[in-house]
Structures are given as C-alpha cells and as structure tokens.
Design a protein around this motif. Structure first.
Motif, mmCIF file in Angstrom:
data_model
loop_
_atom_site.group_PDB
_atom_site.id
_atom_site.type_symbol
_atom_site.label_atom_id
_atom_site.label_comp_id
_atom_site.label_asym_id
_atom_site.label_seq_id
_atom_site.Cartn_x
_atom_site.Cartn_y
_atom_site.Cartn_z
ATOM 1 N N ILE A 160 71.462 77.322 109.242
ATOM 2 C CA ILE A 160 72.760 77.853 110.004
ATOM 3 C C ILE A 160 72.735 77.772 111.436
ATOM 4 C CG2 ILE A 160 73.111 79.573 108.207
ATOM 5 C CD1 ILE A 160 71.814 81.919 109.827
ATOM 6 N N SER A 161 71.475 77.489 112.061
ATOM 7 C CA SER A 161 71.511 77.191 113.523
ATOM 8 C C SER A 161 71.978 75.733 113.681
ATOM 9 C CB SER A 161 69.911 77.207 113.849
ATOM 10 O OG SER A 161 69.253 76.076 113.309
ATOM 11 N N ALA A 162 71.714 74.754 112.881
ATOM 12 C CA ALA A 162 72.556 73.577 113.009
ATOM 13 C C ALA A 162 74.389 73.854 112.967
ATOM 14 C CB ALA A 162 72.241 72.759 111.872
ATOM 15 N N MET A 163 74.531 74.838 111.942
ATOM 16 C CA MET A 163 75.849 75.113 111.928
ATOM 17 C C MET A 163 76.329 75.701 113.369
ATOM 18 S SD MET A 163 77.844 77.686 109.442
ATOM 19 C CE MET A 163 76.930 76.949 108.029
ATOM 20 N N ALA A 164 75.604 76.617 113.875
ATOM 21 C CA ALA A 164 75.825 77.270 114.996
ATOM 22 C C ALA A 164 76.332 76.484 116.189
ATOM 23 C CB ALA A 164 75.007 78.191 115.207
ATOM 24 N N GLY A 165 75.365 75.133 116.234
ATOM 25 C CA GLY A 165 75.391 74.178 117.175
ATOM 26 C C GLY A 165 76.793 73.608 117.007
ATOM 27 N N THR A 166 77.407 73.423 116.077
ATOM 28 C CA THR A 166 78.588 72.828 116.168
ATOM 29 C C THR A 166 79.857 73.650 117.010
ATOM 30 O OG1 THR A 166 79.522 74.089 114.268
ATOM 31 C CG2 THR A 166 78.429 72.081 113.872
ATOM 32 N N ILE A 167 79.525 74.852 117.520
ATOM 33 C CA ILE A 167 80.324 75.406 118.382
ATOM 34 C C ILE A 167 79.748 76.122 119.545
ATOM 35 C CG2 ILE A 167 81.906 76.397 116.808
ATOM 36 C CD1 ILE A 167 80.685 78.918 116.661
ATOM 37 N N GLY A 168 78.890 75.085 119.967
ATOM 38 C CA GLY A 168 78.106 75.370 121.151
ATOM 39 C C GLY A 168 76.720 76.180 121.325
ATOM 40 N N ALA A 169 75.962 76.132 120.332
ATOM 41 C CA ALA A 169 74.883 77.127 120.154
ATOM 42 C C ALA A 169 73.571 76.322 120.701
ATOM 43 C CB ALA A 169 74.595 77.536 118.878
ATOM 44 N N GLY A 170 73.745 74.917 120.823
ATOM 45 C CA GLY A 170 72.625 73.965 121.123
ATOM 46 C C GLY A 170 72.198 73.604 119.807
ATOM 47 N N GLY A 171 70.837 72.914 120.056
ATOM 48 C CA GLY A 171 70.156 72.412 118.807
ATOM 49 C C GLY A 171 70.508 70.928 118.381
ATOM 50 N N LEU A 172 70.078 71.018 117.183
ATOM 51 C CA LEU A 172 70.328 69.492 116.394
ATOM 52 C C LEU A 172 71.658 69.403 115.863
ATOM 53 C CD1 LEU A 172 66.830 69.135 114.559
ATOM 54 C CD2 LEU A 172 67.800 67.740 116.533
ATOM 55 N N GLY A 173 72.362 70.559 115.549
ATOM 56 C CA GLY A 173 73.656 70.833 115.418
ATOM 57 C C GLY A 173 74.753 70.339 116.472
#
Length: 217
Positions: A160-173
C-alpha cells in the motif's frame, strides 16, 4: 537508465524502507495493545467487558472496511495538521499506520485466541495474576503467530506504500509512475516490480525463519 534516474531509484528505495519501518513500528505499538484489550475484555476473557469490547471491535471493523486510497484522501486534513503537509514520505506514514493497525490487530487477536486455554486455567489455578498470564502465557505461546502476522502486515505495508506513491507519497510507487508509466518505460516498471518481489520475498523468508525459530510446539 540515466545517472539521475538511478539516483532517484536509490532515493525511492530508501523512502520505501523509511515508510515501511516507521509504519511497522507504529502498527506494532498500536495493534498489539488493542488486540490484548479485545482478548482480555471478551466475554470469556480475563476481565470481561462486553460493551467496551464490542465498541472497539466495531471501530476496528469500520477502519478495515475503508479502501486505503479513500482513507488516504480522507485523512489529508489530519495528516497536514500533524506533519504540516499532505504529500511526501512523512505524510504517508500517518494513513499507512491507521490503515494497517486494525489489520494487524485482527491478526494478533486470532493468534492470541489460539493459545491453549488449559495453560491459562493452570496459571489461574496457581493464583497467577492477569499480568503474569499475559506476559508468561499469552504472548510467549502466541509468539510464532505474532511474528507470522507481523510479517504479513509488513508485506501489506510495502504494497500500500507503493499505492500511496501514486499520489505523491514517495517511494517506489512514485518512481514507477513518474519514470516508468508516464514516460512509457516498461524497463523501469520491470525493475521496480523485481525490486518489490525481492524485498517481499526476503521479508517473508525472514519472518518464516523467526517464526519457526521460536515455535517449540
């Protein structure tokens, strides 16, 4: 892949680890006490309190029912109030933790319920206090299940951190979307997928190893 993209990939990996570790710690600290509370206050628990037990259980079910992407957006005001921004790695930790604490709570509750009732009754018969039952019986006996459940939770956090990355959360997403999807670079998308598979496989192996190590049944 350019040197700049490699540098950004390294940064994304670090951000993913930061989110996973921070959220994992908060999830464990938040989830374990709630699970113990549910076990202790259950109708057949050490100190029954059915009404309180039901209220907490309903709250957990409500948060578990909310899809993460909706929870992420709904908590933007809270996140902005706590960390001063709604985007970035630090901001993602808040909704990630709120999403995974109920999940880990239920997994932990199941592990604690599987502890042999006979052991608890034996300690009670010897005059053991609730504190002793928790520390000497419940937690040690449930430890293999707790480790396995926490392993699954950590893997969920990575996903879900990768999912969060799709809206600007950073990380591999974020990296996969920005440099892979938006630039039509299937090779970069493939690299991110491979990295995630390696990370998850390593964590699963470590979790299984530790669970087997402490399992004396």
């Amino acid at each position: 892949m350019s040197p700049y993209q490699l540098d950004q990939l390294y940064k994304a990996i670090v951000e993913t680890f930061e989110m996973t570790i921070a959220c994992g710690v908060l999830t464990f600290i938040g989830g374990l006490p709630i699970a113990l509370f549910l076990i202790i206050t259950a109708p057949d628990g050490l100190r029954p309190a059915p009404i309180l037990n039901r209220i907490v259980s309903v709250i957990i079910n409500i948060f578990r029912s909310i899809p993460f992407i909706i929870l992420l957006v709904a908590l933007i005001p809270v996140t902005r109030f706590l960390v001063g921004t709604a985007i970035g790695t630090e901001a993602a930790i808040i909704p990630l933790s709120i999403a995974t604490i109920p999940y880990f709570t239920r997994i932990t509750e199941v592990s604690l319920k599987e502890v042999d009732k006979g052991l608890i009754e034996a300690v009670q018969a010897m005059g053991g206090s609730r504190k002793r039952i928790i520390w000497d019986v419940l937690l040690p006996e449930a430890l293999p299940g707790l480790i396995s459940g926490f392993t699954v939770t950590i893997i969920l956090i990575i996903g879900i951190s990768a999912m969060a990355g799709t809206i600007g959360a950073g990380g591999l997403g974020r990296y996969a979307i920005q440099y892979g999807y938006q630039q039509f670079r299937s090779d970069i998308m493939g690299i991110v997928i491979v990295l995630l598979v390696i990370m998850i496989s390593a964590i699963q192996w470590l979790g299984d190893y530790l669970a087997n190590k402490v399992n004396h049944r």
